[in-house]
Design a protein around this motif. Structure first.
Motif, PDB file in Angstrom:
ATOM      1  N   UNK A  51      38.105  49.675  48.614  1.00 52.18           N
ATOM      2  CA  UNK A  51      38.783  49.463  47.349  1.00 52.18           C
ATOM      3  C   UNK A  51      39.789  48.326  47.332  1.00 52.18           C
ATOM      4  N   UNK A  52      40.200  47.843  48.515  1.00 50.90           N
ATOM      5  CA  UNK A  52      41.157  46.742  48.554  1.00 50.90           C
ATOM      6  C   UNK A  52      40.808  45.680  49.584  1.00 50.90           C
ATOM      7  N   UNK A  53      40.595  46.062  50.831  1.00 58.38           N
ATOM      8  CA  UNK A  53      40.387  45.085  51.888  1.00 58.38           C
ATOM      9  C   UNK A  53      39.122  44.246  51.677  1.00 58.38           C
ATOM     10  N   UNK A  54      37.992  44.884  51.441  1.00 55.05           N
ATOM     11  CA  UNK A  54      36.744  44.140  51.270  1.00 55.05           C
ATOM     12  C   UNK A  54      36.739  43.302  49.983  1.00 55.05           C
ATOM     13  N   UNK A  55      37.192  43.826  48.846  1.00 50.84           N
ATOM     14  CA  UNK A  55      37.273  42.948  47.674  1.00 50.84           C
ATOM     15  C   UNK A  55      38.183  41.743  47.921  1.00 50.84           C
ATOM     16  N   UNK A  56      39.305  41.956  48.602  1.00 54.53           N
ATOM     17  CA  UNK A  56      40.204  40.849  48.941  1.00 54.53           C
ATOM     18  C   UNK A  56      39.476  39.823  49.815  1.00 54.53           C
ATOM     19  N   UNK A  57      38.704  40.314  50.774  1.00 54.51           N
ATOM     20  CA  UNK A  57      37.930  39.428  51.644  1.00 54.51           C
ATOM     21  C   UNK A  57      36.982  38.550  50.819  1.00 54.51           C
ATOM     22  N   UNK A  58      36.230  39.164  49.890  1.00 52.50           N
ATOM     23  CA  UNK A  58      35.263  38.397  49.104  1.00 52.50           C
ATOM     24  C   UNK A  58      35.947  37.434  48.139  1.00 52.50           C
ATOM     25  N   UNK A  59      37.079  37.836  47.593  1.00 50.09           N
ATOM     26  CA  UNK A  59      37.830  36.924  46.724  1.00 50.09           C
ATOM     27  C   UNK A  59      38.255  35.692  47.527  1.00 50.09           C
ATOM     28  N   UNK A  60      38.782  35.906  48.723  1.00 45.69           N
ATOM     29  CA  UNK A  60      39.198  34.765  49.559  1.00 45.69           C
ATOM     30  C   UNK A  60      38.000  33.921  50.001  1.00 45.69           C
ATOM     31  N   UNK A  61      36.900  34.589  50.352  1.00 52.47           N
ATOM     32  CA  UNK A  61      35.719  33.869  50.832  1.00 52.47           C
ATOM     33  C   UNK A  61      35.171  32.922  49.770  1.00 52.47           C
ATOM     34  N   UNK A  62      35.065  33.395  48.535  1.00 53.13           N
ATOM     35  CA  UNK A  62      34.417  32.597  47.496  1.00 53.13           C
ATOM     36  C   UNK A  62      35.366  31.738  46.675  1.00 53.13           C
ATOM     37  N   UNK A  63      36.668  32.037  46.701  1.00 56.39           N
ATOM     38  CA  UNK A  63      37.589  31.245  45.880  1.00 56.39           C
ATOM     39  C   UNK A  63      38.591  30.454  46.713  1.00 56.39           C
ATOM     40  N   UNK A  64      38.731  30.811  47.996  1.00 61.29           N
ATOM     41  CA  UNK A  64      39.720  30.197  48.905  1.00 61.29           C
ATOM     42  C   UNK A  64      41.164  30.537  48.513  1.00 61.29           C
ATOM     43  N   UNK A  65      41.343  31.561  47.672  1.00 56.52           N
ATOM     44  CA  UNK A  65      42.670  32.002  47.247  1.00 56.52           C
ATOM     45  C   UNK A  65      42.897  33.455  47.629  1.00 56.52           C
ATOM     46  N   UNK A  66      44.151  33.812  47.896  1.00 55.77           N
ATOM     47  CA  UNK A  66      44.535  35.218  47.995  1.00 55.77           C
ATOM     48  C   UNK A  66      44.495  35.788  46.588  1.00 55.77           C
ATOM     49  N   UNK A  67      44.256  37.076  46.472  1.00 55.98           N
ATOM     50  CA  UNK A  67      44.182  37.666  45.135  1.00 55.98           C
ATOM     51  C   UNK A  67      45.511  37.534  44.397  1.00 55.98           C
ATOM     52  N   UNK A  68      46.630  37.518  45.128  1.00 58.09           N
ATOM     53  CA  UNK A  68      47.940  37.410  44.483  1.00 58.09           C
ATOM     54  C   UNK A  68      48.129  36.075  43.768  1.00 58.09           C
ATOM     55  N   UNK A  69      47.406  35.045  44.208  1.00 55.58           N
ATOM     56  CA  UNK A  69      47.531  33.748  43.536  1.00 55.58           C
ATOM     57  C   UNK A  69      46.258  33.367  42.774  1.00 55.58           C
ATOM     58  N   UNK A  70      45.204  34.124  42.908  1.00 59.73           N
ATOM     59  CA  UNK A  70      43.944  33.795  42.243  1.00 59.73           C
ATOM     60  C   UNK A  70      43.923  34.224  40.774  1.00 59.73           C
ATOM     61  N   UNK A  71      44.284  35.478  40.521  1.00 64.16           N
ATOM     62  CA  UNK A  71      44.169  36.016  39.169  1.00 64.16           C
ATOM     63  C   UNK A  71      45.269  35.498  38.254  1.00 64.16           C
ATOM     64  N   UNK A  72      44.881  35.186  37.026  1.00 66.87           N
ATOM     65  CA  UNK A  72      45.844  34.736  36.024  1.00 66.87           C
ATOM     66  C   UNK A  72      46.845  35.854  35.735  1.00 66.87           C
ATOM     67  N   UNK A  73      46.349  37.077  35.634  1.00 67.57           N
ATOM     68  CA  UNK A  73      47.189  38.256  35.415  1.00 67.57           C
ATOM     69  C   UNK A  73      47.450  38.922  36.771  1.00 67.57           C
ATOM     70  N   UNK A  74      48.546  39.620  36.885  1.00 65.10           N
ATOM     71  CA  UNK A  74      48.855  40.347  38.115  1.00 65.10           C
ATOM     72  C   UNK A  74      47.776  41.399  38.376  1.00 65.10           C
ATOM     73  N   UNK A  75      47.238  41.408  39.587  1.00 63.23           N
ATOM     74  CA  UNK A  75      46.262  42.431  39.974  1.00 63.23           C
ATOM     75  C   UNK A  75      47.022  43.721  40.286  1.00 63.23           C
ATOM     76  N   UNK A  76      46.413  44.856  39.966  1.00 67.49           N
ATOM     77  CA  UNK A  76      47.040  46.159  40.175  1.00 67.49           C
ATOM     78  C   UNK A  76      46.274  46.946  41.230  1.00 67.49           C
ATOM     79  N   UNK A  77      46.838  48.077  41.625  1.00 67.58           N
ATOM     80  CA  UNK A  77      46.204  49.010  42.565  1.00 67.58           C
ATOM     81  C   UNK A  77      46.124  50.376  41.904  1.00 67.58           C
ATOM     82  N   UNK A  78      44.974  51.011  42.022  1.00 66.72           N
ATOM     83  CA  UNK A  78      44.780  52.304  41.347  1.00 66.72           C
ATOM     84  C   UNK A  78      45.486  53.435  42.073  1.00 66.72           C
ATOM     85  N   UNK A  79      45.747  53.270  43.377  1.00 66.38           N
ATOM     86  CA  UNK A  79      46.343  54.366  44.138  1.00 66.38           C
ATOM     87  C   UNK A  79      45.270  55.330  44.511  1.00 66.38           C
TER      88      UNK A  79
END
Length: 180
Positions: A152-180
């Motif tokens: 739910x977090x580590x693997x999606x973060x991995x794919x975001x970095x792999x394909x965009x070269x950005x951390x999710x914290x700086x990739x998304x225009x809006x703040x990304x959230x966590x469902x808990x």
């Protein structure tokens, strides 16, 4: 779970031998275990309590399942010595081993090396198909699963970095959230 039962029984037998070698002589020794909560705690307790009773009978020591309220609580119980074994996912397993000298992984599920994640979009976006990674999601609101979740977090973060070269914290225009 049935496929993992022999591995888990082996792990518990090994841990029981380690407990008995510690020479605690105060009160009855209890082998306590937990698991990251992938279901609600009532269902997990219903599933693991009979297993604990079975192991108590087979091993000749008290075995107790200790429910965990969330992923981090399971890691903290392990690091604090409140439980001796835990059924962790990839990320929580790393966190537990890093937090306790000498801790080690002793079993792995058969499907774990073939791990993958799904990115799920709201139906209003229509059917989305993309050969690699849908980079246009940068404009959308995005929510990860639990911060301590492998899928739910580590693997999606991995794919975001792999394909965009950005951390999710700086990739998304809006703040990304966590469902808990």
């Amino acid at each position: 779970m049935r496929r993992l039962l022999p591995i888990f029984v082996f792990a518990i037998v090994s841990s029981t031998l380690l407990l008995s070698a510690c020479g605690r002589s105060d009160t009855e020794q209890v082998l306590r275990f937990s698991a990251i909560p992938d279901q609600n705690s009532t269902e997990m307790t219903e599933k693991f309590t009979p297993f604990a009773e079975y192991l108590s009978e087979v091993l000749g020591v008290s075995v107790q399942y200790v429910p965990s309220r969330d992923y981090q609580a399971a890691v903290e119980m392990f690091k604090n010595g409140d439980i001796q074994l835990a059924w962790f996912g990839g990320l929580t397993g790393v966190q537990a081993r890093e937090g306790l000298d000498g801790a080690r992984a002793i079993a792995q599920g058969a499907v774990d090396p073939e791990y993958f994640s799904y990115f799920i979009a709201h139906g209003s976006l229509g059917r989305i198909q993309h050969p690699n990674f849908p980079t246009y999601i940068r404009e959308l609101k995005f929510t990860f699963g639990s911060e301590s979740s492998t899928s739910g977090r580590l693997m999606p973060e991995y794919f975001i970095r792999k394909y965009t070269k950005y951390k999710s914290t700086s990739y998304f225009k809006n703040t990304a959230f966590y469902s808990g």
